[in-house]
Write an enzyme that holds these catalytic residues in place. Sequence first.
Site, mmCIF file in Angstrom:
data_model
loop_
_atom_site.group_PDB
_atom_site.id
_atom_site.type_symbol
_atom_site.label_atom_id
_atom_site.label_comp_id
_atom_site.label_asym_id
_atom_site.label_seq_id
_atom_site.Cartn_x
_atom_site.Cartn_y
_atom_site.Cartn_z
ATOM 1 N N LYS A 177 14.013 3.657 -11.762
ATOM 2 C CA LYS A 177 12.978 3.965 -10.758
ATOM 3 C C LYS A 177 12.969 2.894 -9.666
ATOM 4 O O LYS A 177 12.951 3.208 -8.476
ATOM 5 C CB LYS A 177 11.583 4.061 -11.409
ATOM 6 C CG LYS A 177 10.487 4.296 -10.365
ATOM 7 C CD LYS A 177 9.067 4.307 -10.902
ATOM 8 C CE LYS A 177 8.071 4.335 -9.739
ATOM 9 N NZ LYS A 177 6.680 4.170 -10.126
ATOM 10 N N ASP A 181 0.889 -1.151 0.000
ATOM 11 C CA ASP A 181 0.000 0.000 0.000
ATOM 12 C C ASP A 181 0.928 1.201 0.000
ATOM 13 O O ASP A 181 1.906 1.250 0.736
ATOM 14 C CB ASP A 181 -0.932 0.020 1.204
ATOM 15 C CG ASP A 181 -2.074 1.001 0.954
ATOM 16 O OD1 ASP A 181 -2.859 0.787 0.014
ATOM 17 O OD2 ASP A 181 -2.161 2.015 1.681
ATOM 18 N N PHE A 231 3.276 5.367 -13.597
ATOM 19 C CA PHE A 231 1.835 5.553 -13.384
ATOM 20 C C PHE A 231 1.624 6.598 -12.293
ATOM 21 O O PHE A 231 2.578 7.167 -11.762
ATOM 22 C CB PHE A 231 1.175 4.213 -13.014
ATOM 23 C CG PHE A 231 1.540 3.694 -11.646
ATOM 24 C CD1 PHE A 231 2.776 3.116 -11.417
ATOM 25 C CD2 PHE A 231 0.658 3.791 -10.579
ATOM 26 C CE1 PHE A 231 3.127 2.643 -10.151
ATOM 27 C CE2 PHE A 231 0.991 3.310 -9.309
ATOM 28 C CZ PHE A 231 2.227 2.735 -9.102
ATOM 29 N N GLY A 232 0.375 6.826 -11.961
ATOM 30 C CA GLY A 232 0.020 7.701 -10.842
ATOM 31 C C GLY A 232 0.663 9.081 -10.935
ATOM 32 O O GLY A 232 0.587 9.755 -11.968
ATOM 33 N N TYR A 233 1.311 9.475 -9.860
ATOM 34 C CA TYR A 233 1.899 10.818 -9.765
ATOM 35 C C TYR A 233 3.333 10.866 -10.302
ATOM 36 O O TYR A 233 4.025 11.868 -10.120
ATOM 37 C CB TYR A 233 1.876 11.292 -8.305
ATOM 38 C CG TYR A 233 0.486 11.313 -7.698
ATOM 39 C CD1 TYR A 233 -0.340 12.421 -7.832
ATOM 40 C CD2 TYR A 233 -0.019 10.206 -6.989
ATOM 41 C CE1 TYR A 233 -1.620 12.449 -7.283
ATOM 42 C CE2 TYR A 233 -1.293 10.219 -6.440
ATOM 43 C CZ TYR A 233 -2.087 11.341 -6.593
ATOM 44 O OH TYR A 233 -3.352 11.356 -6.048
ATOM 45 N N ASP A 234 3.778 9.802 -10.965
ATOM 46 C CA ASP A 234 5.159 9.747 -11.484
ATOM 47 C C ASP A 234 5.554 10.975 -12.322
ATOM 48 O O ASP A 234 6.684 11.448 -12.199
ATOM 49 C CB ASP A 234 5.379 8.474 -12.327
ATOM 50 C CG ASP A 234 5.658 7.255 -11.464
ATOM 51 O OD1 ASP A 234 5.881 7.415 -10.251
ATOM 52 O OD2 ASP A 234 5.652 6.132 -12.007
HETATM 53 P P1 IMP Z 1 -2.921 1.933 -3.414
HETATM 54 O O1 IMP Z 1 -1.605 1.501 -2.789
HETATM 55 O O2 IMP Z 1 -3.489 0.890 -4.282
HETATM 56 O O3 IMP Z 1 -3.859 2.496 -2.396
HETATM 57 O O4 IMP Z 1 -2.619 3.112 -4.431
HETATM 58 C C1 IMP Z 1 -1.632 4.011 -4.189
HETATM 59 C C2 IMP Z 1 -1.766 5.229 -5.068
HETATM 60 O O5 IMP Z 1 -0.645 6.061 -4.765
HETATM 61 C C3 IMP Z 1 -1.667 4.931 -6.571
HETATM 62 O O6 IMP Z 1 -2.923 4.789 -7.158
HETATM 63 C C4 IMP Z 1 -0.945 6.177 -7.083
HETATM 64 O O7 IMP Z 1 -1.858 7.227 -7.250
HETATM 65 C C5 IMP Z 1 -0.028 6.524 -5.912
HETATM 66 N N1 IMP Z 1 1.270 5.832 -6.074
HETATM 67 C C6 IMP Z 1 1.762 4.806 -5.337
HETATM 68 N N2 IMP Z 1 2.962 4.415 -5.787
HETATM 69 C C7 IMP Z 1 3.227 5.198 -6.851
HETATM 70 C C8 IMP Z 1 4.322 5.249 -7.759
HETATM 71 O O8 IMP Z 1 5.285 4.479 -7.728
HETATM 72 N N3 IMP Z 1 4.228 6.198 -8.709
HETATM 73 C C9 IMP Z 1 3.179 7.071 -8.801
HETATM 74 N N4 IMP Z 1 2.126 7.039 -8.007
HETATM 75 C C10 IMP Z 1 2.149 6.105 -7.026
#
Ligand code: IMP
Length: 197
Positions: free
Chosen positions: A173, A69, A150-153
Amino acid sequence: MNILIATNNKHKVREISQIFAGTDLETVSPSQINLSVEVEEDGNTFAENALKKARGFCEASGLICVADDSGLTVECLSGEPGVYSARYGGEGLDDKGRTQLLLKNMSGAKNRRAAFVCSVAMVFPDGRVVTAEGRCEGRIALSPSGNNGFGYDPVFVPDGYDKTFAELGEDEKNKISHRGRALEALEKKLSELGILK
Ligand code: IMP
């Protein structure tokens, strides 16, 4: 040792299996074994949610499971989005929308310090649990760049770099990321406990 990566996030499956490549841990994803499990992430901490996910997948599959998480904590937003990173701004937003919202909420902020945080939990069918944490410090760029990850990368610039995570290659990374560090710490604990040779 065979382990199930307890996540439905295909980016995490990819990163976690790459990080474990070359170790004694053979990974399998839920889709490879046609397993569909939804775990509600209602914990107050990354550690609680990681354990909940690993337990949920372990109960459903009978396999050793590893879950993470993770999220982004931003200093000038008092640690937000934190455990709500995946749901920041509500259900209607995608990764791009959440990143735009983050930039908007930080507009004019001089302090752009941030960190990615990751908790991992490995749960065994006999009930044993091994956990670890990883962190990657950095700052939030003024605008997005890069197409990897992905995400905020696209807006996260790790300390010691002038590129975002989305501009770095996957291997680079994984070497410094919160997830890479958490899984490295997990592997070390598994070796110390004699679980991993
Ligand atoms: P969860 O762990 O499934 O609750 O999701 C964590 C959320 O944090 C992801 O959907 C991303 O928005 C963000 N996140 C976690 N790890 C990364 C990463 O390595 N890169 C970019 N965003 C991340």
